[in-house]
Design an enzyme around this catalytic site. Structure first.
Site, PDB file in Angstrom:
ATOM      1  N   ASN A   1     -44.505  13.514 -18.806  1.00  0.00           N
ATOM      2  CA  ASN A   1     -43.494  12.859 -19.638  1.00  0.00           C
ATOM      3  C   ASN A   1     -44.103  11.958 -20.706  1.00  0.00           C
ATOM      4  O   ASN A   1     -43.385  11.330 -21.484  1.00  0.00           O
ATOM      5  CB  ASN A   1     -42.505  12.071 -18.768  1.00  0.00           C
ATOM      6  CG  ASN A   1     -43.157  10.913 -18.038  1.00  0.00           C
ATOM      7  OD1 ASN A   1     -44.307  11.008 -17.611  1.00  0.00           O
ATOM      8  ND2 ASN A   1     -42.442   9.823 -17.877  1.00  0.00           N
TER       9      ASN A   1
ATOM     10  N   ASP B   1     -50.533   9.207 -18.254  1.00  0.00           N
ATOM     11  CA  ASP B   1     -51.122  10.102 -17.257  1.00  0.00           C
ATOM     12  C   ASP B   1     -50.236  11.264 -16.875  1.00  0.00           C
ATOM     13  O   ASP B   1     -50.686  12.197 -16.213  1.00  0.00           O
ATOM     14  CB  ASP B   1     -51.459   9.313 -15.984  1.00  0.00           C
ATOM     15  CG  ASP B   1     -50.204   8.961 -15.197  1.00  0.00           C
ATOM     16  OD1 ASP B   1     -50.074   9.402 -14.034  1.00  0.00           O
ATOM     17  OD2 ASP B   1     -49.328   8.259 -15.742  1.00  0.00           O
TER      18      ASP B   1
ATOM     19  N   ASP C   1     -48.009   4.074 -21.266  1.00  0.00           N
ATOM     20  CA  ASP C   1     -47.244   4.267 -20.048  1.00  0.00           C
ATOM     21  C   ASP C   1     -47.583   3.101 -19.113  1.00  0.00           C
ATOM     22  O   ASP C   1     -48.573   2.387 -19.321  1.00  0.00           O
ATOM     23  CB  ASP C   1     -47.642   5.611 -19.439  1.00  0.00           C
ATOM     24  CG  ASP C   1     -46.960   5.893 -18.123  1.00  0.00           C
ATOM     25  OD1 ASP C   1     -45.762   5.586 -17.997  1.00  0.00           O
ATOM     26  OD2 ASP C   1     -47.628   6.415 -17.218  1.00  0.00           O
TER      27      ASP C   1
ATOM     28  N   SER D   1     -42.098   3.086 -20.653  1.00  0.00           N
ATOM     29  CA  SER D   1     -42.278   3.504 -19.266  1.00  0.00           C
ATOM     30  C   SER D   1     -41.025   4.134 -18.680  1.00  0.00           C
ATOM     31  O   SER D   1     -39.912   3.659 -18.903  1.00  0.00           O
ATOM     32  CB  SER D   1     -42.682   2.287 -18.414  1.00  0.00           C
ATOM     33  OG  SER D   1     -42.689   2.617 -17.046  1.00  0.00           O
TER      34      SER D   1
ATOM     35  N   ASP E   1     -46.818   3.053 -15.065  1.00  0.00           N
ATOM     36  CA  ASP E   1     -47.222   3.460 -13.713  1.00  0.00           C
ATOM     37  C   ASP E   1     -48.389   4.438 -13.770  1.00  0.00           C
ATOM     38  O   ASP E   1     -48.351   5.438 -14.491  1.00  0.00           O
ATOM     39  CB  ASP E   1     -46.042   4.100 -12.987  1.00  0.00           C
ATOM     40  CG  ASP E   1     -44.898   3.115 -12.795  1.00  0.00           C
ATOM     41  OD1 ASP E   1     -44.656   2.716 -11.655  1.00  0.00           O
ATOM     42  OD2 ASP E   1     -44.255   2.733 -13.805  1.00  0.00           O
TER      43      ASP E   1
ATOM     44  N   ARG F   1     -34.436  10.152  -7.287  1.00  0.00           N
ATOM     45  CA  ARG F   1     -35.291   9.210  -6.553  1.00  0.00           C
ATOM     46  C   ARG F   1     -34.632   7.847  -6.369  1.00  0.00           C
ATOM     47  O   ARG F   1     -34.667   7.259  -5.286  1.00  0.00           O
ATOM     48  CB  ARG F   1     -36.636   9.070  -7.273  1.00  0.00           C
ATOM     49  CG  ARG F   1     -37.503  10.315  -7.173  1.00  0.00           C
ATOM     50  CD  ARG F   1     -38.777  10.166  -7.980  1.00  0.00           C
ATOM     51  NE  ARG F   1     -38.532  10.183  -9.413  1.00  0.00           N
ATOM     52  CZ  ARG F   1     -39.418   9.838 -10.337  1.00  0.00           C
ATOM     53  NH1 ARG F   1     -40.614   9.400  -9.969  1.00  0.00           N
ATOM     54  NH2 ARG F   1     -39.128   9.899 -11.621  1.00  0.00           N
TER      55      ARG F   1
ATOM     56  N   GLU G   1     -47.491   3.856  -8.618  1.00  0.00           N
ATOM     57  CA  GLU G   1     -46.177   4.300  -9.075  1.00  0.00           C
ATOM     58  C   GLU G   1     -45.158   3.399  -8.388  1.00  0.00           C
ATOM     59  O   GLU G   1     -44.950   3.485  -7.170  1.00  0.00           O
ATOM     60  CB  GLU G   1     -45.931   5.764  -8.695  1.00  0.00           C
ATOM     61  CG  GLU G   1     -46.833   6.760  -9.404  1.00  0.00           C
ATOM     62  CD  GLU G   1     -46.423   7.003 -10.849  1.00  0.00           C
ATOM     63  OE1 GLU G   1     -45.245   6.759 -11.197  1.00  0.00           O
ATOM     64  OE2 GLU G   1     -47.303   7.423 -11.640  1.00  0.00           O
TER      65      GLU G   1
ATOM     66  N   LYS H   1     -39.704   7.892 -25.128  1.00  0.00           N
ATOM     67  CA  LYS H   1     -41.033   7.319 -25.324  1.00  0.00           C
ATOM     68  C   LYS H   1     -41.548   7.619 -26.725  1.00  0.00           C
ATOM     69  O   LYS H   1     -42.101   6.754 -27.407  1.00  0.00           O
ATOM     70  CB  LYS H   1     -42.009   7.867 -24.280  1.00  0.00           C
ATOM     71  CG  LYS H   1     -41.791   7.351 -22.873  1.00  0.00           C
ATOM     72  CD  LYS H   1     -42.909   7.832 -21.955  1.00  0.00           C
ATOM     73  CE  LYS H   1     -42.767   7.233 -20.554  1.00  0.00           C
ATOM     74  NZ  LYS H   1     -43.998   7.361 -19.774  1.00  0.00           N
TER      75      LYS H   1
END
Length: 335
Positions: free
Chosen positions: A291, A288, A132, A220, A134, A177, A141, A265
């Site tokens: 997802n 982390d 990943d 990502s 971020d 977002r 992030e 992913k």
């Protein structure tokens, strides 16, 4: 050697008795050199992130015994001069792995970290690391930092937190977002891209892996400009991330193409494993957020790094604090 006698040993005594890279077992009076079975299929419990004295080692043995895991051999080893030596406890039997959250709760009170593995990858053989970006390869992030530029940080960060904790569908949250970022100048995106803070230890980790012919990739839910910058900084082989739409050098608030979500992913990891003709055991995924869990489950070793409790609980292993170079502890167990 009884646990009582072991617990009285200083860290200096332990280091003198446990030769790096050598497996030993307990006798009544001392450590006795031993060997692991050929192609060991048992359980490896790895403790790291401190200098180990006899008291800590005895506590781990007692903890494992309390969970019906007998320790048949112990090895002290050091993957890098930048890391303190770890202690690995091997059991000949294959056990149901203890939950990483439980391992962390026990180890945290004792001042170290503890993970369990059954078929650890081998650094000396070619392999694949998919990470990943971020809060994993970098400390921030990116979408939250872009939101600061648009004065909508609180709104965006709240949605990010829900998505990373698994309380909101990732694709849905991403569109929500990004829509709030409409109008941000591309020049501001470029400034953020050029100042990305790498996660401590990730550069050293990637350098070691490349020296051992590992293939390195990012998968990502973040964005291409930042992933490409991390690729450049870490000498990665490829990156997969989301594409932001720009018009007149400003964000439109839209994402283009296939969303890199939890399933995508995992697909990246699976495709690369097949393309590189690797066994599952030689694949590692780190992340982390919620997802990342599907990708981590598909890998031979899925590691939550500085992860949320839900992620730690569902991962195969967890590095809960400190340098990501510590991933080498899980890839260099002497066999």
């Amino acid at each position: 050697m009884t646990l009582e006698r072991l617990a009285a040993c200083s860290a200096t005594h332990i280091s003198s008795q446990l030769v790096l890279g050598t497996w030993v077992k307990f006798s009544e009076a001392e450590f006795v050199q031993t060997q692991l079975p050929t192609n060991p299929q048992g359980t490896f419990s790895v403790a790291f992130d401190t200098d180990f004295d006899g008291e800590k080692i005895a506590a781990i043995i007692e903890f494992l015994r309390g969970n019906n895991i007998a320790v048949d051999a112990i090895c002290r080893y050091q993957p890098s001069s930048d890391l303190t030596p770890a202690i690995c406890f091997y059991s000949n039997e294959t056990h149901q792995a203890l939950n990483p959250l439980s391992l962390n709760e026990f180890a945290h009170t004792k001042g170290f970290q503890l993970v369990q593995l059954q078929t650890p990858p081998d650094l000396e053989k070619p392999g694949l690391l998919v990470m990943d970006m971020d809060s994993t390869a970098i400390t921030i992030e990116c979408i939250d930092e872009i939101a600061r530029l648009a004065n909508v940080y609180d709104e965006v960060a709240a949605v990010t937190a829900q998505a990373m904790a698994g309380k909101l569908d990732f694709s849905e949250s991403l569109h929500q977002r990004v829509a709030k970022l409409e109008g941000i100048e591309q020049s501001l995106i470029d400034e953020l891209k050029n100042a990305l803070p790498l996660m401590p230890g990730i550069a050293a980790l990637c350098q070691v892996l490349k020296q051992h012919n590992w293939y390195l990739a990012i998968a990502s839910g973040g964005f291409v400009p930042f992933a490409e910058q991390v690729q450049k900084l870490l000498n990665l082989d490829e990156v997969h991330a989301n594409i932001l739409e720009f018009k007149d050098n400003k964000l439109t608030g839209r994402v283009l193409g296939t969303i890199v979500d939890t399933n995508q992913k995992a697909l990246v990891l699976g495709n690369l494993t097949e393309q590189l003709n690797l066994t599952q055991q030689q694949t590692v995924a780190i992340g982390d957020g919620a997802n990342d869990l599907t990708m981590m489950a598909k890998a031979g070793l899925g590691v939550a790094v500085h992860g949320k409790p839900k992620v730690v609980e569902q991962a195969q292993a967890a590095i809960c604090h400190g340098s990501l170079l510590q991933l080498l502890y899980l890839m260099t167990i002497p066999k």
